[in-house]
Design an enzyme around this catalytic site. Structure first.
Site, mmCIF file in Angstrom:
data_model
loop_
_atom_site.group_PDB
_atom_site.id
_atom_site.type_symbol
_atom_site.label_atom_id
_atom_site.label_comp_id
_atom_site.label_asym_id
_atom_site.label_seq_id
_atom_site.Cartn_x
_atom_site.Cartn_y
_atom_site.Cartn_z
ATOM 1 N N SER A 94 31.172 68.227 116.818
ATOM 2 C CA SER A 94 32.361 67.557 117.330
ATOM 3 C C SER A 94 33.257 67.126 116.168
ATOM 4 O O SER A 94 33.512 67.925 115.265
ATOM 5 C CB SER A 94 31.917 66.378 118.211
ATOM 6 O OG SER A 94 32.977 65.890 118.973
ATOM 7 N N ASP A 216 33.567 73.238 127.884
ATOM 8 C CA ASP A 216 33.568 72.016 127.068
ATOM 9 C C ASP A 216 34.937 71.364 127.205
ATOM 10 O O ASP A 216 35.936 71.909 126.747
ATOM 11 C CB ASP A 216 33.286 72.381 125.604
ATOM 12 C CG ASP A 216 33.234 71.161 124.703
ATOM 13 O OD1 ASP A 216 33.606 70.053 125.159
ATOM 14 O OD2 ASP A 216 32.821 71.308 123.538
ATOM 15 N N HIS A 244 29.499 69.614 125.940
ATOM 16 C CA HIS A 244 29.959 69.346 124.577
ATOM 17 C C HIS A 244 28.809 69.115 123.598
ATOM 18 O O HIS A 244 29.043 68.992 122.402
ATOM 19 C CB HIS A 244 30.888 68.122 124.592
ATOM 20 C CG HIS A 244 31.536 67.840 123.274
ATOM 21 N ND1 HIS A 244 32.356 68.759 122.627
ATOM 22 C CD2 HIS A 244 31.497 66.749 122.461
ATOM 23 C CE1 HIS A 244 32.783 68.234 121.493
ATOM 24 N NE2 HIS A 244 32.270 67.017 121.364
#
Lengths: 263, 369
Positions: A94, A216, A244
């Site tokens: 991320s 996602d 995610h």
């Protein structure tokens, strides 16, 4: 205090090449617990907590330093310097992926390989760019955090309800998962979701792998492909995993994709 | 265990006051109860098959994906998380959410329970606002307190100069041939100058101490100490001619200290003894070295005992006797005296009973001096 102590750095594995795993917004180094240990046979595996997350020490937190992701990247460089990392692999999930990219741009000698899991250089839509969120979406998110920091996430709860004077509480905190300092988490959310690091992508000279999940909503497939297009010579792998957090929901797939790339 | 994937909550005879929902391993809704469907303005049956995250506001989706999914995966459950659902008209519906994961892989099922939380959310927002306001007020008051103390420090400092002028004027006058009446006035004025000088020094020390720089000690050899003690006692004798002050003084030449601060402390203790002691009985001052490594200065008066309750706050600033009529000064004397004792690493203690009241300063001395 050393950066290694401040960021609750944990090392394991061999004396070989350094492999740093970075978590993103919302959790801590536990994010990598199903993946990182599988690389101990051939790497010096290093995990850590960003400021305000997990077992990090937030003493002397300077909001100005952490207004942008560069503050977080400079922490990574500090850790790398203390551990004498050269030619290392940086695996970031991320926003941790962009933080690693910034650390690499600053110190290409320290990290020569990047693995970006669900990266996004900008979360807010721009004229021809679809980040996935409008300015109002992000405003709403940040306002909600500010109005109601204690209730947004269960991971915020322990520090709010706990009694910091009770020593046994400290142990409980250290043992708890994804424990976040609410004030710093708000700052991290702001730095993350208002970031625009699109111009930094072309500065990346590392050997780079982008791992993209399906469905996602935080970092969608076309954002992953955008990152792939902008980083010269990068590889792109679309995982079967959805959501995610493939490092938690589909660790085997993540492990094998990283292994294939590194071998 | 039955296969929860086929679970349907069915029609509820007495609809529960909570929303319920289950999802499969991809986050797709398997079943939802009617209460939840009603809240959202949807049909429970039609919700089946939709992704759960579509029931959340955008902001809540971010929190769900970045914080709740990891917690569910790592802990297997989350409890009492605040999120906002989104109803059919895109209105926010604040809820408290608890969830649990069962099964693994393709058989993983997540069960969610929701409670309406708008009143609670408003309460939490109020709490946060109240805390922010309290923090603001605290910051402002701390700042104002500091300004006030700086003001006191500057005022005290500025008062010294005119006082010094009065003092030298009196000194010049006293050398002139004066009538008895004028001599008395000069004497009285000198006494007032000394009292005011002590008050200013106490106020200055108080302000400096509060501003964090502490009481300054300038340590010198003790050769001047006996003379200073005698002078302080003599000054008081001349100002309080009707009071008997007895002085016992040992050899203090080896007592390394800040002579003027010891003098100030003694003045404070004597001022206190004059105010509260029995006027018909003497005040006894004793300055000795009971051992090679300590200096002791005590002031004894034969007044009424200090009430038990007053003892605890005796050395706090601005504390004055409430039982006696003669309330003079700021109530800083004993406070500053005890702060001076602390600056020396020593102590100031009091003994008070029916027979007498005695304040004793004990300062440790380093033997090498």
């Amino acid at each position: 205090m050393s950066a290694v102590a401040r960021h609750n750095v944990k090392t394991s594995g061999s004396d070989a090449r350094a492999m740093v795993f970075a978590h993103g917004f919302g959790c801590d180094q536990s994010m990598w617990r199903h993946v990182a240990p599988h690389f101990e046979d051939s790497f010096n595996v290093i995990t850590f907590d960003h400021i305000g997350a997990g077992g990090s020490d937030a003493g002397g937190y300077d909001p100005a330093k952490y207004e942008t992701l560069n503050g977080y990247a400079s922490d990574v460089v500090d850790i790398g310097e203390e551990l004498n990392i050269q030619d290392g692999v940086f695996v970031g999930h991320s926003v941790g992926a962009m933080i690693g990219a910034l650390a690499h741009v600053d110190r290409p000698d320290m990290f020569s390989t990047l693995v970006m899991v669900g990266p996004s250089p900008r979360y807010i839509d721009d004229t021809s760019y679809k980040g996935g969120f409008t300015v109002d979406d992000i405003k709403d998110l940040l306002t909600s955090f500010e109005e109601n920091p204690l209730a947004w996430s269960a991971s915020f709860a322990p520090k709010i309800v706990g009694n910091p004077d009770a020593p046994e509480h400290g142990q409980e905190l250290a043992d708890s998962i994804c424990n976040l300092d609410p004030v710093i988490a708000n700052g991290f959310a702001r730095a993350t979701f208002t970031s625009d690091n699109r111009e930094d992508l072309c500065k990346i000279s590392a050997k780079t792998l982008i791992l993209q999940c399906r469905e996602d909503i935080i970092a969608s497939e076309h954002v992953g492909r955008y990152v792939h297009d902008k980083i010269p010579g990068s590889e792109f792998v679309l995982l079967d995993a959805t959501g995610h957090c493939p490092n938690l929901t589909a660790p085997e797939e993540v492990i094998s994709a990283i292994r294939n790339f590194l071998s | 265990m039955t296969d929860t994937r086929n679970e349907s909550f069915g029609p509820e005879t007495a609809p529960a006051r909570y929303g319920r929902l289950t999802t499969d391993q991809t986050g797709t809704i398997i079943a939802a109860n009617e209460r939840l469907a009603n809240w959202l303005g949807l049909d429970a049956f039609q919700m089946t098959g939709a992704p759960f995250v579509e029931m959340l506001t955008k902001a809540s989706r971010i929190v769900f994906e970045t914080s709740i999914v990891p917690l569910l995966s790592l802990n297997g459950h989350v409890d009492g998380v605040s999120l906002d659902l989104k109803d059919a008209e895109a209105n926010k519906l604040p809820v408290l959410l608890s969830a649990e994961e069962t099964g693994s892989g393709e058989h993983k099922v997540t069960s969610f329970v929701f409670l309406l939380a708008d009143a609670r959310r408003a309460y939490e927002r109020d709490l946060n606002d109240a805390r922010a306001k309290a923090e603001d007020r605290l910051t402002t008051s701390l700042h104002e307190a500091q300004l006030r103390e700086q003001f006191i420090a500057i005022l005290g400092h500025d008062l010294r100069n005119p006082l010094a002028s009065i003092s030298s004027a009196m000194s010049i006058l006293s050398r002139e041939p004066l009538s008895q009446r004028s001599q008395d006035i000069v004497e009285l004025t000198n006494g007032s100058v000394q009292r005011m000088s002590l008050l200013i020094q106490n106020v200055l020390d108080f302000a400096r101490n509060r501003l964090g720089s502490g009481i300054h000690l300038t340590m010198t050899a003790g050769t001047a100490l006996s003379a200073e003690i005698r002078q302080v006692v003599d000054e008081l004798r001349s100002a309080q001619t009707d009071r008997e002050i007895q002085l016992e003084i040992g050899d203090l030449d080896t007592v390394r200290c800040d002579v003027s601060k010891v003098g100030q402390l003694l003045s404070n203790l004597l001022g206190n003894a004059v105010t509260y002691g029995d006027p018909s009985k003497p005040i006894q001052v004793r300055a000795v070295k009971p051992s090679a490594n300590s200096f002791e200065l005590s002031v004894k008066n034969y007044g009424a005992p200090i009430p038990e309750a007053a003892i605890a706050r005796l050395f706090d600033p601005f504390v004055r006797s409430t039982s006696q009529e003669d309330q003079q000064g700021l109530g800083l004397g004993l406070h500053i005296a005890s702060e001076i004792a602390k600056a020396y690493g020593g102590s100031l203690h009091v003994r008070s009973d029916e027979s007498f009241t005695c304040f004793t300063l004990v300062i440790p001395l380093s033997v090498s001096d």
